[in-house]
Write a protein that holds these residues in place. Structure first.
Motif, mmCIF file in Angstrom:
data_model
loop_
_atom_site.group_PDB
_atom_site.id
_atom_site.type_symbol
_atom_site.label_atom_id
_atom_site.label_comp_id
_atom_site.label_asym_id
_atom_site.label_seq_id
_atom_site.Cartn_x
_atom_site.Cartn_y
_atom_site.Cartn_z
ATOM 1 N N LEU A 13 -5.452 3.817 0.878
ATOM 2 C CA LEU A 13 -5.509 2.397 1.434
ATOM 3 C C LEU A 13 -5.878 2.541 2.889
ATOM 4 C CD1 LEU A 13 -3.063 1.160 -1.196
ATOM 5 C CD2 LEU A 13 -5.269 1.793 -1.445
ATOM 6 N N TRP A 44 -4.719 -6.271 -1.658
ATOM 7 C CA TRP A 44 -3.409 -6.578 -1.554
ATOM 8 C C TRP A 44 -2.571 -8.007 -2.611
ATOM 9 C CZ3 TRP A 44 0.162 -3.040 -2.005
ATOM 10 C CH2 TRP A 44 -0.204 -1.849 -1.330
ATOM 11 N N TRP A 50 -5.922 -2.964 -7.917
ATOM 12 C CA TRP A 50 -5.399 -2.130 -7.362
ATOM 13 C C TRP A 50 -5.351 -0.246 -8.752
ATOM 14 C CZ3 TRP A 50 0.007 -4.093 -6.782
ATOM 15 C CH2 TRP A 50 -0.345 -5.557 -5.600
ATOM 16 N N VAL A 62 -0.461 5.187 1.998
ATOM 17 C CA VAL A 62 -0.358 3.490 1.516
ATOM 18 C C VAL A 62 0.233 2.541 3.311
ATOM 19 C CG1 VAL A 62 1.499 1.624 0.333
ATOM 20 C CG2 VAL A 62 0.647 3.750 -0.825
ATOM 21 N N TYR A 64 -0.581 -1.450 4.586
ATOM 22 C CA TYR A 64 -0.433 -2.800 4.310
ATOM 23 C C TYR A 64 -0.951 -3.505 5.207
ATOM 24 C CZ TYR A 64 1.128 -6.960 2.408
ATOM 25 O OH TYR A 64 1.069 -9.034 1.499
ATOM 26 N N ILE A 77 4.294 -3.891 -2.747
ATOM 27 C CA ILE A 77 4.080 -2.395 -2.487
ATOM 28 C C ILE A 77 5.423 -2.176 -3.322
ATOM 29 C CG2 ILE A 77 5.686 -0.875 -1.014
ATOM 30 C CD1 ILE A 77 3.145 -1.796 0.941
ATOM 31 N N SER A 81 3.172 0.889 -5.826
ATOM 32 C CA SER A 81 3.947 1.917 -6.004
ATOM 33 C C SER A 81 4.956 2.452 -7.728
ATOM 34 C CB SER A 81 5.429 2.238 -5.219
ATOM 35 O OG SER A 81 5.014 1.860 -3.610
ATOM 36 N N LEU A 92 3.778 9.855 -2.561
ATOM 37 C CA LEU A 92 3.147 8.328 -1.581
ATOM 38 C C LEU A 92 3.515 8.602 0.291
ATOM 39 C CD1 LEU A 92 4.536 5.842 -4.451
ATOM 40 C CD2 LEU A 92 2.119 6.537 -3.758
ATOM 41 N N LEU A 94 4.068 6.460 3.010
ATOM 42 C CA LEU A 94 3.949 5.020 3.231
ATOM 43 C C LEU A 94 3.934 4.592 4.783
ATOM 44 C CD1 LEU A 94 3.730 1.832 2.407
ATOM 45 C CD2 LEU A 94 6.664 2.048 3.147
#
Length: 275
Positions: A13, A44, A50, A62, A64, A77, A81, A92, A94
């Motif tokens: 992302l 987002w 998504w 990930v 944001y 989030i 997830s 994942l 982040l």
């Protein structure tokens, strides 16, 4: 040696961003298939984008936008997830912010997802001075921020990327929270001086109040909602809470974090500060 299988695909992302673009390239260089996702393909604020992003991938990096500390982040989030795991994503990683209480709330969505997870908390990016909102101020010779005399352990984005790719592609990082810092603390005046030395130009740091910073951002056309969030974030995070170093870069990579002076020298060599 990577544990990610060659026939697996990793979702990235924010694939046009400072870390995302580098993560995507690093994975590609390792022979790993990458699905790059950024606006408008992935948004987002548009949940209809998504499912396509997470379908058929085994792991995801990930990030944001604009920041995990923003109000909408925690719910997004968490829901993303959960959706990712429902579609077969098993790992994942982040990107989070160091010293941001709201970001910790957002991290919980990854922790509770059921996937293997790793949280990478980063302090202030060195590349903010050459690839982001501080590039133009550097070119103008004045870095204006509401940071007072606080010092920061500026982290090179290349170190963040190396840690992220390691967590995405090798085992042993599930449940880990890595706080990444550079090897020393610098004030913004110190950073400006090192940039100026490397670039061969006069660059100085000008501390201002939060209100003055917000007014300047508005004059530059930054959207009001972003100004409010960023001003609040800078005011709180740049209060000395991150004036400490960690050894997490070396813990993960087996080598020390890159120094700010090395970053400045390499950035100057690209000519980015010559305009």
């Amino acid at each position: 040696m990577t544990n990610t299988k060659n026939n697996e695909t990793v979702l990235v992302l924010g694939a046009t961003g400072k870390t995302g673009s580098r993560v995507a390239q690093r994975l590609t260089d390792l022979g790993i298939a990458v699905r790059k996702a950024s606006r408008p393909v992935f948004d987002w604020n548009d949940r209809s984008t998504w499912t396509t992003a997470v379908t058929g991938v085994s792991a995801a990096y990930v990030t944001y936008y604009p920041d995990l500390a923003f109000p909408a982040a925690a719910e997004a989030i968490r829901d993303f997830s959960k959706l990712a795991v429902e579609h077969g994503v098993s790992r994942l990683v982040l990107l989070s912010g160091r010293g941001e209480e709201e970001a910790v709330v957002s991290e919980q969505g990854v922790r509770d997802s059921g996937a293997e997870w790793t949280v990478v908390r980063a302090s202030w990016f060195a590349q903010n001075f050459s690839e982001h909102f501080l590039l133009e101020p550097v070119l103008a010779g004045e870095i204006v921020l509401p940071a007072g005399q606080v010092t920061e352990p500026f982290i090179d984005v290349e170190d963040i990327v190396d840690v992220v790719v390691t967590a995405l592609t090798t085992d042993g990082h599930h449940g880990e929270v890595y706080e990444l810092t550079g090897p020393r603390l610098l004030g913004f005046a110190d950073a400006a001086a090192e940039i100026g030395k490397a670039a061969g130009r006069d660059v100085r740091y000008v501390p201002v109040s939060a209100a003055e910073f917000a007014a300047g951002a508005a004059e530059q056309g930054v959207p009001e909602e972003e100004i409010e969030g960023l001003t609040d974030l800078f005011t709180r995070v740049l209060d000395g809470r991150n004036e400490s170093l960690t050894g997490d870069v070396e813990k993960v990579l087996g080598r020390p974090a890159r120094d700010f002076s090395d970053y400045a020298t390499k950035a100057a060599a690209t000519g980015v500060w010559n305009r």
